[in-house]
Design a protein around this motif. Structure first.
Motif, PDB file in Angstrom:
ATOM      1  N   LYS A 228      -6.466   1.628   4.278  1.00  0.00           N
ATOM      2  CA  LYS A 228      -6.639   2.167   5.628  1.00  0.00           C
ATOM      3  C   LYS A 228      -5.419   1.867   6.497  1.00  0.00           C
ATOM      4  O   LYS A 228      -5.092   2.644   7.395  1.00  0.00           O
ATOM      5  N   THR A 229      -4.824   0.723   6.280  1.00  0.00           N
ATOM      6  CA  THR A 229      -3.652   0.385   7.074  1.00  0.00           C
ATOM      7  C   THR A 229      -2.539  -0.095   6.156  1.00  0.00           C
ATOM      8  O   THR A 229      -2.811  -0.557   5.048  1.00  0.00           O
TER       9      THR A 229
ATOM     10  N   LYS B 138     -10.969  -2.672  -1.165  1.00  0.00           N
ATOM     11  CA  LYS B 138     -11.145  -1.765  -0.027  1.00  0.00           C
ATOM     12  C   LYS B 138     -10.116  -0.648  -0.105  1.00  0.00           C
ATOM     13  O   LYS B 138      -8.954  -0.894  -0.436  1.00  0.00           O
TER      14      LYS B 138
ATOM     15  N   GLN C  95      -2.705  -3.924   4.874  1.00  0.00           N
ATOM     16  CA  GLN C  95      -4.026  -4.354   4.452  1.00  0.00           C
ATOM     17  C   GLN C  95      -3.971  -5.491   3.421  1.00  0.00           C
ATOM     18  O   GLN C  95      -4.799  -6.371   3.419  1.00  0.00           O
TER      19      GLN C  95
ATOM     20  N   THR D 121       0.817  -1.212   0.000  1.00  0.00           N
ATOM     21  CA  THR D 121       0.000   0.000   0.000  1.00  0.00           C
ATOM     22  C   THR D 121       0.852   1.264   0.000  1.00  0.00           C
ATOM     23  O   THR D 121       0.421   2.304  -0.484  1.00  0.00           O
TER      24      THR D 121
END
Lengths: 166, 319, 120, 166, 392, 97, 384
Positions: E310-311, E307, E314, E72
């Motif tokens: 967010k982290t 999704k 992920q 990410t």
């Protein structure tokens, strides 16, 4: 076509541009309007009750690829307005000297506390001038116009239709 | 002693004009590129040349350890001197001339040829490869284009029957601008002169010696401060003077209706100057071998043909 | 000595004074470094140390260019006195000079044919 | 006034000539030769021969100098340009030169009638007329001479030129 | 003009008295090396006898960084590799990650990515044209003017990107499974308006460059690369197509929306600087056409198939090796990912970015010998190298 | 007139001195240049004081000769250098043979 | 009017003389103002443009912002420049060159660090090849934040520099009163440990390193690369790769998510076969290090067939640590640089490679940074 004609044609182009109005925006005097989403610096927000939105969850500190955010999480306090327990941050530093303005910290913030602003920070005489301390970040909330994006909007944009599918 | 007065006046005017010619060029180049150019130093950036001069005067002087000190320091001065000295024989109006030598054209050509020496000197003395290559290129180019330049300037000389610039202007006052009539040797000769002047003053498309995308800054790569400033200045003086000479030899010098001669001369000079710079900011540059080929294979015989054409015109017209 | 000659010499002198005065002014006004780096006076070569000598021996082909130039310059020098009296000498003069030029152009043709004027 | 000027020019000329001979660096020597030639041009101007002065500048200083400078660059690694000279030859040379100068100077000073007023130099027009009438043959021969020099040098310099051409 | 085959080993027949060879450093800091790149040139007069390139002056260790950062987090990082076309960098790396993780990208996101890639190609080629003209015409001449024009129009494209992403340069707008930013309202008109301006101005640039005789003599027959050499060295993109190989991943191995919007591939046969220039200039016109088609046919729907991030941890992949190549303005930008980095597989074990410019630069020792110093600049410029990508 | 002639004589002697002491080919050419120059000064001086066109005409021809001499002289030096790798004239006596 | 001498590395003899002479203070003041005005308004830039920021710097010189308005001219040689704008990442390979170019600039000179990489090294800052901020090498006057800073910010930075020049000449700099180290922000900086090493000892060390490097300039002894192999015999792309591998190269396993593993002995032969079957384009090779027991290296090679329906062909070979892999240089000319890079970074040797030198890292660098056992934050700088 020979050199003379080519030259004349090229001269035609430059002379045409000579009479076109210059595209220069005289920067310190005039500031070019930026797009709504333009992101240049950071601010931390308060909610409508003037309560700090940051809950010290460290999500932004973890996601930051450049590792420029340093947060000291504070004790849990009871929110004045909602009455719920919530976290706080006693210190929040965003070091612009190594920031890459990727907007990931904005996206992951669960409380929409950190946003980006549309005017950039002034150049500094030392590295220290570029450190956005908590004071500066909260000051930016008032001093600098906010960019369009916050976590809710960004996530909404990305997950709106995806949720529908689920 | 009015010549002494004129000398001082002409040099002063030349130096100040150069400063603002620089400004003019920057503004012109900027506008051609959709920019504004200097605006912040003085009104419309008019004080920009002054600031540059003051800055250059203050810069530290660096003599590279491998350089030949004496030649390194002498070269910029000589460049400036030769560039300025050329203007001695250029008439700016009736009697407005520093030295009305009857070999005016030869003087101009001689000093143009001399420019080669300090440029090469600078390139060699720097002991820098880019500078040396630039110097060699400059010499090769200057000598190659010197021949067409001489031949092109010989056309007005033959037509007017005199090497004095004043006489040539007088001839044009009585007849017509040489660039206009006789068209056949006149116009091509003017163009040839312009081309060769561009090459002599290292202007695009002939700016190989200082081709900064290849040779960093050519011969002036190692120069700092005012010494570089002199090169920079000499370049513009050379272009200005070339324009003035072109105006005098081919465009009728100070002759013109309505206004006093001086105005016309300055107007024509400035017009040529602006033209040279518009061309400069429009064209790409040639490669060295292409340039040399152009000069030797095409321009030299063309110059000779023009010279003989002019002679034939004179003989037949005079007969 | 003619006035014009004197004027020309004086003009050159004045321009020399002007040019050197700028250098002198720079000498007065310029700053001096307090701490000198030994690298400051090294020859600039794109940030690298210079490789090998600069003052190398050049290839002879460069010489040909200068040589042909001098010969043609000389030709011009001989043409100039004639150019003043073209009217007076008439067609005969033109032909005489044309012969002169043509002989030289033979050399030019030879040099061009041999590609001697090519810059490499 | 005129004498002073002449004195200055003569001094410069001789000094430059001496330097051109005595300079340790060959490039300097050639450049000093250029200075000598330029001073000679000034002398020509003083002798009312502006055309020759111009030619001197154009051809000698601009042309021959270029030639010699190029010659220097391609006959020898100019990194070490020191000119070898032996002390013995030096003194012998000085003696011969001094003796020669003595003879010449003596002859010049003792020759009568050298102080006649100037008769005035020939104008360029007169020179041209003379070249194309009296000296026509020489004029044409010069072109043959130059042709010879040109072809000869091209042959000599281009010999054994090697590849890497396009 | 030279035969269309690489000039290679030139015999160093240095005769006594025939002139020495000169050794020159061209770079790392030089106005025409497009960043920091060094070529050691052995010159005979002005002719290059031998050229030894030295890359690595901008080697920043991105591939090592990928061992530490997670899938990410790598999006904004790779932006900096090919800094002329950051959009395609992001696209390339996320396409590889998506293939590795088996994530489906929604149709709208694919179209958007393709639109961005084509706009980016226009911007990138504009910048190339400007700097190439700068190489040929100098910073104090016509080259600078062309450069200014190109940058003027490039700014318009950057404005379009800013409109969507909020950034001028390093966008971070691609994300795992799609895009982070949706197109704002009225975007199609803006795109069309911008493309109208650029299409009209392209003719002007051609007058100043490709159809000008001086440009022609400076580039024709210079730096000829044969198709065999090009293939063997792994050259891709316009450089390969200029050598007569009709190959374009957008058509030959379609990704994004290219299977729905067909691409006309521009080729030239001579393989010299002129051919490379012409290919790029024509590609600009083609990209403008594509961008128009893409924005007109932009489908509705979700922009992200996974999704949102967010982290950092992920997305995880413990094993697998994937290679994905896409056609960027400079050629095939490949991403080879070996999964299983951090203990839980949230980071790549080994990430290798295959930069088209690195391959392009490896051609220099073959083509430079025999050319003049001026041509070195032209050849270097015609390869359109981006040092961030060469060295990573 | 005398000072001009004396100057020319002095210049000529400098040239002679150079000719006798220089061993480098180009140094010798420089010396010869000086001597020719001295001769030219004489020519121009006489032309100035005595009138006539012979002086300048001869000077012009002398110029042409010098150019040819330098051109060919340098070319020969070049050839010498190719063969010997040096331009010390004394070492190249075989040229005369 | 006291001039802070510590802020600049030059003296101004004329001005100092004027100041020393009694009664000339006023004159000195006005002369100083004039000279400062000149310095301020004629800032010629030496663009040390290495990466992304360099492009934005170009954009700042281009028509929309037009740095030329304030009188800046970009100069290609340091000798004529006043301001070095460091735009982009500076690597350890580049840093000595930057230092040298900086030294070659004449006084008075200034440095502007543009963008995160130049200021602090950005996210590369603790990686092996990157200098954590150019101010560890040369003194920086103005820091422009951004990644990259937009062109307006560059202009703002230059205006800020003008401000600083005036402040320094008036002796009002540094404006914070206290020294840099005392400022509370320091502790909060992402990489506070790296200080500008203004101490002359360190400058001397860097310089000495360069001088030693410079000591032996020698002509390059490395040969030109080998001639590319003529691949004109190539046919059309073979679609049945699996069969080929199974039949001729004894591959039995075809994993779904990775290229097949081929015996290292067949490496070159397979490449040649594939090339002749139409996979004429050399795409890439990836070496990876697998520590553990036994320690192995893997090389994945990717080829491509060109034209319509372009296809990839990829395979892996595995060797034990210490063993070389056969070089593909004889098959594909492009393998030359690719394998050099893999050797340099991963440390795998290629047998038969004609020119196996470092390509990314400096020649005198020790170690192979992309090995898994090489710590990702291990600093490397031969001059540090």
């Amino acid at each position: 076509m020979g050199y003379p004609l080519d030259t004349l044609r090229a001269l035609g182009v430059t002379l045409k541009n000579l009479v076109r109005p210059p595209t220069t925006v005289e920067y310190p005097k005039v500031t070019r309007p930026r797009s709504e989403r333009y992101r240049a610096s950071f601010a931390l927000l308060h909610d409508e009750n003037n309560e700090e939105l940051c809950i010290g969850c460290l999500a932004c500190e973890r996601i930051c690829p450049s590792q420029v955010i340093a947060i000291t999480a504070g004790p849990k306090i009871q929110s004045v307005t909602t009455g719920k327990k919530r976290g706080t941050a006693t210190d929040f530093t965003l070091d612009l000297t190594a920031c890459i303005f990727c907007e990931l910290c904005v996206q992951v913030c669960p409380t929409d506390a950190i946003i980006m602003t549309r005017t950039q920070e002034d150049p500094g005489f030392s590295r220290e001038d570029l450190v956005l301390t908590m004071d500066k970040l909260y000051k930016n909330e008032k001093d600098r116009p906010a960019a369009w994006g916050n976590a809710t909007k960004l996530l909404g944009m990305q997950e709106q239709e995806a949720k529908k599918d689920e | 002693m009015h010549w002494l007065l004129w000398s001082v006046v002409i040099i002063t005017v030349l130096m100040t004009t150069t400063a603002w010619a620089l400004w003019l060029e920057r503004k012109l180049a900027a506008r051609m590129g959709s920019r504004l150019g200097p605006t912040m130093v003085g009104r419309h950036g008019l004080l920009q040349p002054i600031a540059d001069l003051l800055k250059l005067l203050q810069k530290e002087d660096i003599l590279p350890e491998a350089a030949d000190g004496a030649l390194f320091n002498l070269a910029p001065i000589l460049t400036a001197v030769f560039a300025i000295a050329t203007v001695a024989v250029v008439p700016f109006g009736e009697g407005v001339i520093a030295a009305d030598l009857d070999i005016g054209v030869l003087w101009v050509l001689a000093f143009g040829g001399l420019m080669v020496i300090p440029v090469w000197m600078a390139g060699w003395a720097s002991n820098n490869k880019f500078a040396l290559l630039g110097g060699m290129r400059a010499v090769a180019q200057a000598v190659s284009y010197e021949v067409p330049l001489v031949l092109a300037s010989m056309v007005p000389v033959i037509l007017a029957g005199s090497m004095s610039m004043t006489d040539i202007v007088h001839y044009q006052q009585q007849h017509s601008w040489i660039a206009l009539w006789p068209t056949l040797p006149g116009l091509p000769a003017f163009l040839l002169f312009l081309l060769a002047s561009l090459a002599e003053s290292n202007r695009i498309p002939f700016d190989i010696p200082e081709a900064e995308s290849e040779l960093v800054a050519g011969v002036s790569t190692e120069y700092t401060g005012m010494k570089f400033g002199l090169f920079y200045m000499a370049e513009y003086i050379h272009t200005l003077v070339s324009s003035a000479i072109g105006a005098a030899l081919f465009l009728g010098g100070w002759s013109g209706p309505f206004a006093p001669g001086l105005h016309w001369m300055l107007l024509k000079t400035l017009g040529l100057f602006v033209f040279i710079y518009v061309v400069r900011w429009t064209l790409l540059r040639f490669r060295q071998d292409q340039l040399m080929r152009l000069a030797w294979v095409w321009l030299v015989p063309m110059g000779l043909v023009l010279v003989f054409m002019a002679a034939v015109v004179v003989v037949w017209g005079g007969a | 000595m003619a006035t014009a000659s004197l004027a020309a010499i004086v003009f050159v002198l004045i321009s020399a004074v002007v040019a050197s005065s700028l250098v002198v002014a720079a000498k007065l006004l310029r700053v001096r470094a307090k701490v000198d780096s030994p690298l400051k006076r090294r020859t600039y070569e794109c940030g690298e140390e210079p490789l090998g000598p600069t003052w190398i021996q050049f290839h002879p082909r460069y010489y040909v260019v200068a040589l042909v130039f001098v010969i043609f310059d000389l030709e011009a020098a001989f043409l100039l006195p004639w150019s003043l009296i073209v009217r007076e000498l008439g067609m005969a003069g033109v032909i005489e000079v044309a012969v002169f030029a043509l002989i030289l152009m033979l050399g030019w043709a030879y040099a061009v044919k041999k590609d001697a004027l090519k810059w490499q | 006034m005129m004498q002073v000027a002449f004195g200055l020019v003569a001094a410069c000329l001789l000094l430059a000539a001496l330097f051109s001979i005595g300079s340790k660096n060959l490039v300097h020597g050639v450049l000093w030769l250029g200075a000598t030639l330029a001073m000679t041009a000034v002398l020509y101007l003083m002798l009312d021969a502006p055309f020759l002065a111009g030619i001197q500048l154009l051809l000698y200083v601009g042309g021959v100098m270029t030639l010699m400078v190029f010659g220097v660059m391609l006959t020898r690694r100019h990194a070490d340009l020191a000119v070898l000279r032996e002390q013995r030859r030096k003194s012998r040379g000085a003696f011969v030169a001094a003796a020669l100068f003595g003879t010449l100077a003596g002859a010049t000073v003792t020759t009568p009638g050298l102080d006649a007023p100037a008769a005035g130099s020939a104008t360029t027009v007169e020179l041209g007329r003379a070249l194309l009438t009296e000296h026509l043959l020489a004029f044409e021969v010069v072109s043959v001479l130059l042709l010879g020099a040109l072809i000869g040098s091209v042959v000599l310099a281009r010999k054994r030129d090697f590849g890497a051409t396009r | 003009m030279s035969a269309p085959q690489p000039q290679h080993r030139i015999e160093l027949a240095v005769h006594e008295g025939e002139g020495d060879l000169m050794l020159v450093n061209f770079g790392p800091q030089h106005p025409s090396t497009h960043g920091v790149f060094r070529i050691k040139l052995l010159l005979d007069g002005e002719i290059v006898v031998k050229a030894v390139p030295y890359p690595g002056f901008l080697h920043r260790g991105v591939e090592k960084l990928a061992e530490r950062l997670t899938f990410t987090q790598l999006g904004p990082i790779v932006d900096k590799n090919d800094y002329i076309a950051p959009m395609t960098n992001e696209q390339a790396i996320f396409m590889a990650f998506e293939k590795l993780l088996g994530i489906e990208v929604p149709r709208r996101a694919r179209w958007m990515r393709t639109l961005f890639a084509e706009l980016q190609r226009v911007a990138s080629h504009l910048l190339w044209l400007g700097t190439f003209a700068l190489d040929l015409g100098g910073a104090l001449g016509g080259g600078a003017t062309v450069f200014l024009y190109c940058f003027r129009e490039r700014e318009l494209v950057l404005d379009l990107f800013e409109e969507v992403t909020g950034a001028r340069f390093h966008y971070n707008t691609h994300t795992m499974g799609g895009n982070r930013h949706d197109l704002p309202a009225g975007y199609a008109q803006k795109v069309h308006a911008t493309l109208d301006v650029i299409a009209a101005r392209l003719v002007e640039y051609e007058h100043l460059t490709s159809t000008n005789r001086i440009f022609d003599v400076r580039t024709r027959g210079v730096g000829t690369i044969s198709s065999e050499l090009a293939l063997g060295l792994g050259l891709t993109g316009p450089v390969l197509r200029a050598s007569g190989v009709d190959h374009d991943l957008r058509r030959d191995a379609p990704y994004g929306a290219y299977d729905e919007v067909p691409v006309n591939v521009m080729t030239e046969t001579s393989g010299d600087c002129l051919a490379r220039a012409l290919v790029r200039i024509r590609e600009m016109t083609e990209s403008i056409r594509l961008a128009r088609a893409l924005i007109d046919g932009m489908p509705e729907g979700p922009i992200c198939g996974a999704k949102a991030i967010k982290t950092p941890t992920q997305f995880k992949a413990a094993s697998g090796q994937v290679y994905v190549g896409i056609e960027t303005p400079r050629g095939e930008l490949g991403t080879y990912v070996i999964a299983g980095g951090n203990e839980r597989g949230a980071a790549p074990y080994r990430l290798k970015i295959r930069p088209p410019s690195y391959h392009a630069m490896s051609v220099l020792p073959y083509v430079l010998p025999g050319h003049m110093v001026s041509d070195v600049v032209a050849i270097l410029g015609s390869l359109d190298p981006i040092m961030g990508e060469v060295d990573r | 007139m005398t000072p001009y002639l004396l100057l020319a004589a002095a210049l000529f002697c400098v040239g002679v001195y150079g000719l006798l002491t220089q061993r480098h080919g180009i140094g010798i050419l420089v010396s010869i240049e000086l001597m020719v120059n001295a001769a030219n000064i004489n020519l121009v001086t006489f032309a100035h004081f005595r009138g006539g066109t012979a002086g300048p005409a001869l000077a012009l021809f002398a110029l042409a000769l010098t150019v040819a001499e330098v051109a060919v002289g340098l070319a020969i030096l070049l050839l010498l250098y190719r063969q010997k790798g040096d331009v010390q004239v004394d070492d190249a006596k075989e040229l005369r043979q | 009017m006291a001039v802070d001498e510590t802020a600049r590395n030059y003296t101004h003899p004329l001005y100092d003389t004027l100041l020393a002479a009694p009664g000339l203070n006023v004159l000195a003041g006005s002369v100083d103002q004039l000279l400062t005005w000149g310095l301020k308004n004629s800032l010629w830039i030496f663009p040390m443009a290495t990466s992304c920021c360099g492009i934005e710097f170009m954009a700042a010189s281009a028509s929309r912002v037009d740095l030329d308005r304030m009188g800046t001219i970009p100069r290609a040689t340091p000798r004529q420049a006043d301001v070095m704008v460091v735009a982009g990442t500076i690597t350890v390979k580049m840093a000595p060159r930057v230092k040298k170019l900086w030294d070659q600039m004449p006084e008075p000179k200034w440095c502007v660090a543009m963008g995160s990489c130049a200021i602090s090294g950005d996210f590369y800052r603790d990686l092996y090849p990157t200098v954590p901020g150019i101010d560890t090498v040369i003194p920086v006057d103005v820091y422009i934040p951004g990644c990259p800073p937009n062109p307006e910010a560059v202009m703002a930075g230059m205006l800020r520099l003008q401000e600083k020049i005036a402040l320094v000449r008036q002796g009002l700099f540094p404006p914070h009163g206290s020294s840099k180290e005392d400022r509370p922000e320091t502790a909060k900086m992402a990489n506070p440990a790296v200080r500008r090493l203004l101490d002359p000892a360190r400058d001397a060390a860097i310089t000495a390193h360069q001088v030693t490097l410079a000591g032996t300039p020698s002509p390059d002894t490395v040969d030109s690369p080998p001639l590319p192999v003529d691949a004109s015999t190539a046919g059309s792309a073979d679609r049945d790769l699996e069969a080929l591998l199974r039949d001729r190269f004894g591959v039995t396993e075809f994993p779904k998510d990775a290229p097949p593993l081929v015996d290292a002995a067949f490496h070159v032969e397979l490449a040649r076969t594939l090339r002749d079957r139409g996979f004429r384009q050399y795409v890439t090779c990836v070496a990876s290090h697998w520590p553990g027991d036994p320690e192995t290296f893997e090389v994945a090679t990717v080829l491509r067939s060109t034209g319509s329906g372009s296809q990839l062909a990829a395979w892996r070979v595995r060797v034990a640590a210490g063993e070389p892999v056969d070089s593909l240089c004889g098959v594909f000319a492009g393998a030359d640089w690719q394998e050099r890079e893999q050797f340099d970074l991963v440390g795998l040797r290629f047998a038969g490679h004609p020119d196996l030198r470092r390509v990314m890292m400096p020649e005198d660098y020790v170690g192979h940074p992309l090995r898994r056992d090489f710590a990702s934050d291990a600093p490397c700088a031969p001059w540090r």
